[in-house]
Design a protein around this motif. Structure first.
Motif, short mmCIF file in Angstrom:
data_model
loop_
_atom_site.label_atom_id
_atom_site.label_comp_id
_atom_site.label_asym_id
_atom_site.label_seq_id
_atom_site.Cartn_x
_atom_site.Cartn_y
_atom_site.Cartn_z
N ALA A 70 0.70 -1.32 0.02
CA ALA A 70 -0.23 0.05 0.07
C ALA A 70 0.95 1.16 -0.09
CB ALA A 70 -0.84 0.12 1.28
N ASP A 71 0.33 2.53 -0.63
CA ASP A 71 1.10 3.55 -0.65
C ASP A 71 0.53 4.23 0.38
OD1 ASP A 71 2.58 5.68 -1.48
OD2 ASP A 71 1.09 6.42 -3.03
N GLY A 72 1.13 4.74 1.57
CA GLY A 72 0.83 5.76 2.64
C GLY A 72 0.27 5.05 3.72
N TYR A 73 0.11 3.77 4.06
CA TYR A 73 -0.19 3.13 5.04
C TYR A 73 0.32 1.64 5.07
CZ TYR A 73 -3.88 0.76 2.37
OH TYR A 73 -4.50 0.08 1.48
N THR A 74 0.40 0.92 6.15
CA THR A 74 0.69 -0.39 6.32
C THR A 74 -0.40 -1.16 6.90
OG1 THR A 74 1.92 0.17 8.26
CG2 THR A 74 3.17 -0.35 6.13
N ILE A 75 -0.78 -2.42 6.72
CA ILE A 75 -1.49 -3.40 7.29
C ILE A 75 -0.78 -4.42 7.79
CG2 ILE A 75 -3.43 -5.07 6.79
CD1 ILE A 75 -4.44 -3.23 4.77
N SER A 76 -1.10 -4.72 9.22
CA SER A 76 -0.33 -5.69 9.88
C SER A 76 -1.52 -6.75 10.42
CB SER A 76 0.43 -5.37 11.04
OG SER A 76 -0.26 -4.57 11.98
N ILE A 77 -1.35 -7.97 10.43
CA ILE A 77 -2.15 -8.84 11.19
C ILE A 77 -1.57 -9.82 12.02
CG2 ILE A 77 -3.79 -10.62 10.53
CD1 ILE A 77 -4.10 -9.61 7.77
N GLU A 78 -2.24 -9.80 13.25
CA GLU A 78 -1.51 -10.66 14.31
C GLU A 78 -2.46 -11.79 14.79
OE1 GLU A 78 0.00 -8.03 17.48
OE2 GLU A 78 0.46 -6.78 16.12
N LYS A 79 -1.91 -12.79 15.46
CA LYS A 79 -3.00 -13.82 15.99
C LYS A 79 -2.85 -13.70 17.29
CE LYS A 79 -4.31 -18.61 15.04
NZ LYS A 79 -4.92 -18.89 16.25
N ASP A 80 -3.96 -13.53 18.18
CA ASP A 80 -4.28 -13.38 19.53
C ASP A 80 -5.10 -14.30 19.93
OD1 ASP A 80 -3.94 -12.24 21.92
OD2 ASP A 80 -5.61 -10.89 21.50
N GLY A 81 -4.53 -15.63 20.48
CA GLY A 81 -5.32 -16.63 20.74
C GLY A 81 -6.10 -17.30 19.56
N GLU A 82 -7.47 -17.23 19.93
CA GLU A 82 -8.30 -17.82 18.70
C GLU A 82 -8.66 -16.64 17.52
OE1 GLU A 82 -11.75 -20.63 19.50
OE2 GLU A 82 -11.44 -19.76 21.50
N ASP A 83 -8.33 -15.29 18.22
CA ASP A 83 -8.68 -14.22 17.39
C ASP A 83 -7.56 -13.63 16.57
OD1 ASP A 83 -11.05 -14.43 18.70
OD2 ASP A 83 -10.49 -13.15 20.40
N TYR A 84 -8.01 -12.87 15.79
CA TYR A 84 -6.83 -12.13 14.93
C TYR A 84 -7.04 -10.75 15.09
CZ TYR A 84 -6.71 -16.80 12.73
OH TYR A 84 -6.53 -18.06 12.36
N ILE A 85 -5.92 -9.94 15.04
CA ILE A 85 -6.08 -8.61 14.98
C ILE A 85 -5.43 -8.00 13.64
CG2 ILE A 85 -5.44 -6.45 16.31
CD1 ILE A 85 -5.00 -8.22 18.94
N VAL A 86 -6.36 -7.16 13.26
CA VAL A 86 -6.19 -6.83 11.81
C VAL A 86 -6.18 -5.19 12.02
CG1 VAL A 86 -6.64 -6.45 9.35
CG2 VAL A 86 -7.25 -8.55 10.50
N SER A 87 -4.75 -4.49 11.62
CA SER A 87 -4.75 -3.04 12.03
C SER A 87 -4.11 -2.33 10.71
CB SER A 87 -4.19 -2.76 13.18
OG SER A 87 -2.92 -3.26 13.15
N ALA A 88 -4.62 -1.13 10.37
CA ALA A 88 -4.09 -0.43 9.37
C ALA A 88 -3.52 0.74 10.03
CB ALA A 88 -5.08 0.02 8.37
N THR A 89 -2.31 1.22 9.68
CA THR A 89 -1.63 2.35 10.11
C THR A 89 -1.06 3.21 9.15
OG1 THR A 89 -0.86 1.06 12.06
CG2 THR A 89 0.13 3.07 12.01
N LYS A 90 -1.20 4.78 9.38
CA LYS A 90 -0.68 5.41 8.22
C LYS A 90 0.85 5.46 8.43
CE LYS A 90 -4.12 9.15 7.78
NZ LYS A 90 -4.37 10.44 8.10
N ASP A 91 1.66 5.86 7.32
CA ASP A 91 3.19 5.84 7.47
C ASP A 91 3.42 6.84 8.54
OD1 ASP A 91 3.26 4.17 5.62
OD2 ASP A 91 3.79 5.65 3.99
N ASP A 92 2.92 7.85 8.72
CA ASP A 92 3.18 8.90 9.79
C ASP A 92 2.99 8.32 11.39
OD1 ASP A 92 0.55 9.18 10.13
OD2 ASP A 92 0.45 11.23 9.58
#
Lengths: 105, 134
Positions: A70-92
């Motif tokens: 992506a241009d301008g942001y990044t997406i990260s996905i983590e596993k937290d037990g049975e759940d998943y945490i999806v987050s999008a963060t701007k480059d700043d």
């Protein structure tokens, strides 16, 4: 004749000063608008990507590979037990969205 | 012919400048308003999606609790009432609030097969349809 050319010069000076002042303000407004449009595009793109990854997680029930460059942001996905945490963060560093995805096994 | 010395103080360059500045200012203002609207709309969409995903997560959590309780055979009327789950006609039904006007409706079979998992509008419309009908 002298007064006429003096008047003309004075008028030109006023025109240049006022025009420059207004142009600076207008350029500022255009720059701000452009930044806002860019931010809006980042938000729209990020939310679309997050939705795609959430659907993928729910369908496959496993951690997907983040491949979207992506241009301008990044997406990260983590596993937290049975759940998943999806987050999008701007480059700043500003967080756009963070969602916890629960999967029914 | 009598020549007058009346001077408005504005030459053609001044008039052109005023017109140009006015045009650019209007254009800049419209651009800013449009950009601001786009940004606000995008933010609203993000917060709407965030609320939906949160409700979806709560619905999954409730599903897990229900599944666990079923496996342990701990389901009682009181437990269902506590968890705000309806059990009628062999179906478990519950809904999670997304926002003021929408909620996530979940309907499960006796064996916890998902039958309905959808966003529904909860607003009671107060529409005066009679005024549209002759």
């Amino acid at each position: 004749m002298k007064t006429k050319s003096y008047n003309f010069l004075l008028e030109m000076l006023v025109v240049i000063v006022v025009f420059t002042f207004c142009m600076v303000i207008c350029v500022g407004i255009f720059t701000n608008s452009s930044q806002k449009n860019k931010d809006a595009a980042i938000l729209s793109s990020a939310i679309r990507q997050v939705e795609t990854y959430v659907s993928e997680i729910k369908a496959n029930k496993e951690l997907p590979e983040v491949s979207y460059d992506a241009d301008g942001y990044t997406i990260s996905i983590e596993k937290d037990g049975e759940d998943y945490i999806v987050s999008a963060t701007k480059d700043d560093g500003e967080s756009i969205i963070q969602v916890t995805v629960g999967v029914i096994q | 012919m009598k020549k007058t010395n009346v001077n408005s103080g504005m030459g053609i360059s001044m008039l052109i400048m005023i017109f140009t500045v006015l045009c650019i200012t209007i254009f800049a203002s419209l651009t800013y308003l449009q950009a601001n609207y786009n940004y606000t709309e995008a933010k609203n969409i993000v917060s709407g999606k965030e609320a939906y995903f949160e409700a979806d997560y709560h619905a999954v959590e409730k599903y897990r609790e229900l599944k666990e309780a079923l496996e342990k055979n701990e389901i009682t009327m009181q437990w269902l009432e506590e968890k705000k789950i309806d059990h009628q006609d062999g179906k478990y039904t519950y809904s999670i609030k997304i926002n003021e006007n929408q909620s996530l409706k979940v309907e499960l079979s006796e064996t916890l097969e998902i039958e309905v998992w959808q966003k529904v509008t909860t607003t009671d419309g107060d529409y005066d349809f009679e005024s549209f009908v002759d």
